[in-house]
Design an enzyme around this catalytic site. Structure first.
Site, mmCIF file in Angstrom:
data_model
loop_
_atom_site.group_PDB
_atom_site.id
_atom_site.type_symbol
_atom_site.label_atom_id
_atom_site.label_comp_id
_atom_site.label_asym_id
_atom_site.label_seq_id
_atom_site.Cartn_x
_atom_site.Cartn_y
_atom_site.Cartn_z
ATOM 1 N N GLU A 84 0.833 -1.189 0.000
ATOM 2 C CA GLU A 84 0.000 0.000 0.000
ATOM 3 C C GLU A 84 0.872 1.246 0.000
ATOM 4 O OE1 GLU A 84 -4.196 -1.369 1.787
ATOM 5 O OE2 GLU A 84 -2.831 -0.625 3.299
ATOM 6 N N CYS A 97 3.620 8.577 1.015
ATOM 7 C CA CYS A 97 4.082 7.603 2.008
ATOM 8 C C CYS A 97 4.215 6.261 1.310
ATOM 9 C CB CYS A 97 3.079 7.526 3.156
ATOM 10 S SG CYS A 97 3.526 6.318 4.412
ATOM 11 N N CYS A 104 5.739 -7.035 7.568
ATOM 12 C CA CYS A 104 6.812 -6.560 8.442
ATOM 13 C C CYS A 104 7.146 -7.659 9.434
ATOM 14 C CB CYS A 104 6.364 -5.303 9.194
ATOM 15 S SG CYS A 104 7.664 -4.573 10.230
ATOM 16 N N CYS A 108 5.254 -5.194 16.135
ATOM 17 C CA CYS A 108 4.782 -4.186 17.101
ATOM 18 C C CYS A 108 3.292 -4.403 17.364
ATOM 19 C CB CYS A 108 5.023 -2.769 16.585
ATOM 20 S SG CYS A 108 6.766 -2.426 16.276
ATOM 21 N N CYS A 111 0.399 -2.029 15.707
ATOM 22 C CA CYS A 111 0.475 -1.729 14.272
ATOM 23 C C CYS A 111 -0.146 -2.854 13.453
ATOM 24 C CB CYS A 111 1.932 -1.539 13.860
ATOM 25 S SG CYS A 111 2.134 -1.211 12.095
ATOM 26 N N CYS A 328 -1.132 6.176 9.881
ATOM 27 C CA CYS A 328 -0.019 5.443 10.491
ATOM 28 C C CYS A 328 -0.532 4.211 11.213
ATOM 29 C CB CYS A 328 0.693 6.287 11.554
ATOM 30 S SG CYS A 328 1.183 7.898 11.002
HETATM 31 N N1 SAH Z 1 8.654 0.412 10.718
HETATM 32 C C1 SAH Z 1 8.970 1.822 10.721
HETATM 33 C C2 SAH Z 1 8.211 2.572 9.662
HETATM 34 C C3 SAH Z 1 6.712 2.704 9.892
HETATM 35 S S1 SAH Z 1 6.394 4.351 10.234
HETATM 36 C C4 SAH Z 1 8.734 2.382 12.109
HETATM 37 O O1 SAH Z 1 8.269 1.652 12.966
HETATM 38 O O2 SAH Z 1 9.094 3.531 12.364
HETATM 39 C C5 SAH Z 1 4.873 4.208 11.015
HETATM 40 C C6 SAH Z 1 4.773 5.041 12.269
HETATM 41 O O3 SAH Z 1 3.444 4.857 12.757
HETATM 42 C C7 SAH Z 1 5.708 4.574 13.371
HETATM 43 O O4 SAH Z 1 6.170 5.679 14.108
HETATM 44 C C8 SAH Z 1 4.788 3.725 14.247
HETATM 45 O O5 SAH Z 1 5.235 3.711 15.585
HETATM 46 C C9 SAH Z 1 3.480 4.435 14.090
HETATM 47 N N2 SAH Z 1 2.310 3.588 14.301
HETATM 48 C C10 SAH Z 1 2.214 2.260 14.173
HETATM 49 N N3 SAH Z 1 0.969 1.855 14.453
HETATM 50 C C11 SAH Z 1 0.263 2.958 14.762
HETATM 51 C C12 SAH Z 1 -1.100 3.200 15.108
HETATM 52 N N4 SAH Z 1 -1.995 2.208 15.188
HETATM 53 N N5 SAH Z 1 -1.484 4.485 15.352
HETATM 54 C C13 SAH Z 1 -0.595 5.487 15.231
HETATM 55 N N6 SAH Z 1 0.680 5.319 14.877
HETATM 56 C C14 SAH Z 1 1.104 4.062 14.651
#
Ligand code: SAH
Length: 345
Positions: A84, A97, A104, A108, A111, A328
């Site tokens: 995406e 983006c 991945c 986490c 996410c 995000c």
């Molecule tokens: N894997 C990398 C790139 C992804 S960036 C990373 O972790 O940084 C995506 C951003 O969105 C990251 O800062 C992550 O912490 C945040 N994120 C992930 N899940 C989220 C959610 N449900 N709500 C808001 N932010 C989220």
């Protein structure tokens, strides 16, 4: 392919290497992918490329449009499978983006992408292809825009492909973007952050901190077990010292989890030790799939104000594209019909 690889490709087929540089420009500066249109190249070379190589950015299929105009696309990848990518426009500023992996590996807990597991790394061509296809669709040839490596995947886990894409994006003979318009976000692969600091061409850095104590961070982000906070902060310090550049810490706000008084006090102490800005991201929910909530808006503002008072440069990222599952943490290609893809939350 970068310049050298293209030069070798044409040489191996009996052509002088400078044709490689011409192909480079067609692909990355003009983004013309049909070899038949590479008019300054010998027809026999064009035919060889058409027969033996593929030049395609990947096909974008509109997936959803949010009330704020954010558009999410399903990317049908040249090497197979789907990812995406998201187009955002806010006060005249365009941000693309892009994804760097299908799925991945990092797991986490907050996410949605993590729920896919790692399907595969994307190639540098597939990473660049998202930018090329979005530029084409949204008529961005003559416009400035930002690219954030914040889509699906952990960009530093696919280091070589992502950095090749970065080099081609900022190359004046390539896409010609300003390096300052690229931002890479990492969940905290400490050694790779240090390696990034050494790169002659590098994007800006954002680090997903998301917790200020090891116990909580390891629970939310399994990578925190491999690289505890002290190790990660050390890498951030190296990055700041070697590059002389400020970076950003991202902090997803999870109500009752990482917004407690203790955790915020520790966060303030970390931020005072490092030349970083803080970006607070109120959690974006995926009901039925992610077991968290964002703090109420007033609480988010109070957290920001309190950190500001401590002298921490902090901003809030009110995510765009929430109602299109384009925000995000909401990107994922899950099995058809899965709850995560119902049109309305
Ligand atoms: N894997 C990398 C790139 C992804 S960036 C990373 O972790 O940084 C995506 C951003 O969105 C990251 O800062 C992550 O912490 C945040 N994120 C992930 N899940 C989220 C959610 N449900 N709500 C808001 N932010 C989220």
């Amino acid at each position: 392919m970068e310049r050298d690889a293209l030069a070798r490709f044409v040489e191996a087929r009996g052509f002088p290497p400078f044709h490689g540089r011409q192909i480079y420009r067609w692909l990355y500066a003009k983004r013309t992918f049909d070899p038949q249109r590479w008019t300054d190249l010998p027809a026999s070379l064009r035919a060889a490329v058409a027969a033996e190589a593929r030049a395609e950015p990947g096909r974008l299929e509109p997936a959803a449009e949010a009330a704020d105009g954010t558009r999410k696309y399903r990317v049908h990848l040249p090497e197979g499978g789907r990812a995406e990518a998201v187009y955002m426009e806010h006060r005249g500023r365009v941000t693309l983006c892009v994804s760097s992996q299908v799925g991945c590996a990092l797991g986490c807990d907050f996410c949605l992408t993590a729920r896919m597991g790692l399907v595969r790394h994307m190639t540098s061509g597939e990473i660049l292809g998202q930018v090329a296809a979005l530029m084409d669709l949204h008529g961005l040839d003559a416009r400035r825009f930002n690219v954030v490596f914040m889509g699906m995947g952990e960009p530093l886990h696919n280091y070589d492909a992502v950095m090749a894409a970065v080099r081609i994006l900022v190359d004046p003979e390539g896409f010609g973007l300003s390096r300052r318009r690229l931002t890479l976000s990492t969940a905290g692969l400490a050694p790779a952050v240090e390696r990034l600091a050494q790169e002659p061409v590098r994007p800006r850095l954002a680090v997903s901190l998301n917790a200020a104590s090891d116990a909580l961070r390891a629970r939310l982000m399994p990578i925190g077990r491999k690289y505890p906070l002290e190790r990660l902060l050390q890498a951030c310090r190296v990055f700041a010292e070697r590059t002389g550049e400020r970076f950003t810490f991202e902090y997803v706000l999870l109500a009752g989890v990482n917004d407690t008084e203790d955790e915020l006090a520790r966060l303030g102490r970390i931020l005072r030790r490092l030349p970083a800005k803080l970006n607070l991201i109120p959690f974006n929910p995926v009901p039925g799939r992610l077991p968290y909530e964002a703090p109420p808006r007033a609480r988010v503002l109070a957290i920001r104000d309190r950190l500001l008072e401590q002298g921490v440069p902090v901003s809030i990222r009110w995510s765009r594209g929430l109602d299109a599952r384009a925000a995000c943490g909401q990107l994922a290609v899950l099995p058809e019909g899965a709850a995560a893809f119902r049109a309305t939350p």
